[in-house]
Design a protein around this motif. Structure first.
Motif: not given
Length: 725
Positions: A620, A543-546
């Motif tokens: 998210g 998970r996460g956009y990084d």
């Protein structure tokens, strides 16, 4: 002894007045008096008075003509409940709660209970609403009991041995006694479950059951619960069906489902006035847009202004659903079979709010949402002003998917057959309790792709323990994973070509229920031992956009207090949020071409619903409320991630590697006349990669400034798998 002597009485003394039989009889007569057979609407216009802007005025049905039928139905012996859904400022509380209460006091004395959303709200309602009803309506006030305890805050006693009890939704008030008339106001602001015993409506309905056809439960509210399925589309035979919601709209759906229809003054066609029929300028402030609002007939385009609303309401009528889906009046013999009468009114018709106010509040709330991404004001105006349930679809991104949209764009190609444009196949597998969920993807030039198969695997391989007695259990039986090897051997014929294609690689989610990860690692190791090196991948969502979009990494394991890399494993780590954005973009593309994802009309309905099961929020990607299955969405992400680590994005389609070449020289193509067996010689991806070495994929293409140098790999003997990446 002196004789007893009465005390002397003062001058003018009179003996006390004792109760007389005639007085007791007079007080008891209302109890046995016959019912006054008068409609609620007729009695209200004749006897009801109310406070309006500081003046006491008589009730007029012409102000809210849409409330006449619901009011009169509350005395029906045909129905046992009346449910009214509408926005604020429609007069629904005055009509259905107060008028019904006053009519019962004067025409048919019997106990009734008014239930409000909370104790404080109940006290305020009793003090203000009910108090004003008694104070300003003479026929009611003269029947109020004269004893000391007849006029309490929450209990009012009237002639005829009748009491009005104002309560709130707690078990003690909803389950304690039998009451012939239950009136529930502002229903959607009540708890959904009262003390673990059920909804306020069902508990109230039970209280009236003892009285048979004379029992009645009346419910009114504006819709306050969210839509559970944003992709809902009412069937043609149930055109008045409300979207799936809890609360009052679920009660409305259980009833006759009445809607209010206006006749057009030009073409005489009936139509339901709705906010979506309002037209107003696209530019300007919210107030300027509201000032220019008008309504157009959907049949002929006749323009109606707000000043025409009261006149149209006088000529309008309620139409309910029949047993065969037609629209009929409530007294029609073909009416839908139910003991609940229900109505749904929208805010465009409401007597006490203008179209300018509706548009101004809606456009103002939209502007606030655009600035702050806070949907509270928007939700309020939709539910309270327009009288509609709030759907997350209203604030979703324009490119967010919908089930209807995907189904409309689906193509009529056959399943289990690769399109003529196919160059290679990939398999994505999701692990669920009791099954493997499998989808097969066919990729063509520029990674345009098609979903060509979707199925569940329930049966363990014959070599697994008790294979004939149970379903697949990926969390407990490592042997069950061997069923996936058959997928790598399966041939899919190519449309219009004398070839079949064998899947290039398979990716399976290896993280979930306890025990799955251990067996996934064991499956990966067995795949390498069987010669499927480079064709089997274990994935893990991050998970996460990084996160990187997709990358192969060696997991770490703990030995004592130290972390050590397990060098024989490579896990496909997927930045799921980034990849879900890419999958939505691929599905949203309406034209064929690079990266487009095609769906078949022959796919199960579950696939379309699962692709739309998640929404992108400020936190998210998350499952939508009421959704549980999203396998198709995850499988699409796995397939796109697998393309990345196979360096599919780097393919030079003028000189593609042989595993993605044209069929006559494709390493994974088989002549259809030759049966494929497990002993057949498998293509070697390392070998074919010599012809066109692909550079390592850039996970952030925009940041790449120079092209990596190509390295030559030494020739190796042919083997089944691609080799390690």
């Amino acid at each position: 002894m002196n004789a007893f002597r009465m005390p002397e009485r003062p001058h003018g003394w009179r003996p006390p007045q004792y109760a007389r039989a005639v007085g007791c009889l007079r007080a008891a007569l209302p109890t046995i008096a016959p019912i006054r057979r008068q409609a609620v609407s007729a009695w209200s216009e004749q006897s009801r008075f109310l406070l309006d802007n500081g003046s006491v005025v008589p009730w007029r049905n012409s102000v809210t003509p849409y409330m006449v039928e619901p009011m009169d139905t509350t005395t029906s012996r045909r129905f046992r409940a009346a449910v009214f859904v509408g926005p604020a400022r429609t007069g629904k509380t005055d009509a259905l709660i107060l008028n019904k209460t006053a009519h019962t006091i004067c025409c048919d004395p019997q106990d009734l209970r008014i239930v409000h959303m909370s104790q404080d709200a109940a006290r305020e309602f009793s003090r203000k609403k009910l108090g004003q009803l008694i104070r300003y309506t003479p026929d009611v006030s003269e029947r109020l009991g004269k004893e000391r305890y007849d006029d309490n805050t929450l209990i009012k006693n009237f002639e005829g041995n009748m009491s009005v009890d104002v309560a709130w939704p707690v078990v003690a008030k909803m389950s304690a006694s039998d009451i012939p008339l239950m009136l529930l106001t502002d229903y959607d602001r009540m708890p959904e479950d009262i003390g673990g015993e059920g909804t306020a409506f069902d508990l109230s309905f039970k209280r009236t059951q003892t009285f048979g056809s004379r029992g009645m439960t009346v419910v009114e509210s504006s819709p306050g619960r969210p839509v559970l399925d944003d992709d809902f589309d009412a069937p043609e035979t149930e055109r008045h069906l409300a979207p799936p919601c809890t609360g009052i709209l679920s009660l409305y759906n259980r009833g006759t489902r009445g809607r209010f229809y206006w006749p057009c003054p030009d073409c005489s066609s009936l139509f339901e006035p709705d906010f979506k029929l309002l037209q107003y300028p696209e530019k300007g402030t919210p107030a300027e847009k509201g000032a220019g609002a008008f309504l157009a007939c959907p049949h002929c385009g006749c323009v109606l202004e707000h000043r025409h609303k009261r006149e149209r309401n006088q000529f309008a009528q309620w139409l309910h659903e029949s047993r065969i889906g037609e629209l009929v009046p409530i007294h029609d013999d073909s009416l839908r079979e139910t003991d609940i009468a229900s109505w749904w009114l929208n805010g465009t018709v409401a007597a006490f709010q203008s179209w300018a106010e509706l548009v101004t509040r809606y456009e103002g709330a939209l502007e606030e949402f655009d600035r702050t991404r806070d949907s509270k004001a928007l939700k309020t105006t939709i539910t309270v002003d327009q009288g509609k349930p709030f759907s997350e679809r209203l604030i979703a991104d324009e490119d967010e998917l919908s089930v209807k949209e995907l189904k409309d764009r689906a193509e009529p190609y056959a399943l289990n057959i690769a399109p003529a444009e196919s160059r290679f196949l990939l398999i994505a597998v999701d692990v669920q309790k009791g099954r493997f969920v499998v989808e097969v993807f066919a990729f063509g030039v520029e990674l345009e792709h098609w979903v060509i198969a979707r199925f569940d695997m329930h049966t363990p391989p014959s070599s697994a323990p008790r294979a004939q007695e149970r379903a697949i259990d990926p969390a407990r039986y490592s042997e069950d994973w061997d069923a996936l090897f058959d997928l790598l051997e399966r041939e899919f014929p190519v449309l219009g070509a004398p070839f079949s294609l064998v899947p290039v690689a398979l990716v399976v989610d290896g993280f979930g229920e306890e025990g799955v990860t251990k067996h996934a690692y064991a499956f990966y190791r067995r795949a390498k031992a069987k010669g499927y090196r480079g064709r089997v991948f274990i994935s893990k969502g991050m998970r996460g956009y990084d996160r990187d979009r997709a990358v192969l990494r060696t997991p770490e394991k703990q030995e004592g207090k130290r972390l050590k890399k397990a060098s024989d494993l490579k896990i496909l780590q997927i930045g799921t949020w980034k990849m879900k954005n890419e999958l939505v973009a691929a599905l949203s593309r309406t034209d064929p071409g690079p990266g487009a994802c095609h769906l078949s009309k022959n796919l199960p309905t579950d696939v379309f619903e699962e692709l739309c099961a998640e929404e992108k929020t400020s936190k998210g990607w998350e499952l939508k409320k009421g959704k549980k299955r999203n396998e198709a969405f995850d499988l699409g992400v796995y397939a796109l991630a697998l393309v990345i680590v196979l360096k599919g994005e780097r393919i030079n389609w003028d000189r593609p590697p042989t595993w993605a070449a044209e069929l006559d020289r494709n390493a994974f193509a088989r002549a259809r006349s030759l049966a494929f067996t497990s002993d057949s010689k498998e293509p070697d991806a390392q070998d074919v990669a010599r012809e066109e070495e692909q550079p390592e994929p850039s996970l952030e293409p925009a940041q790449q400034t120079s092209k990596p140098s190509r390295k030559k790999r030494p020739r190796s003997r042919r083997r089944r798998g691609f080799g390690d990446y």
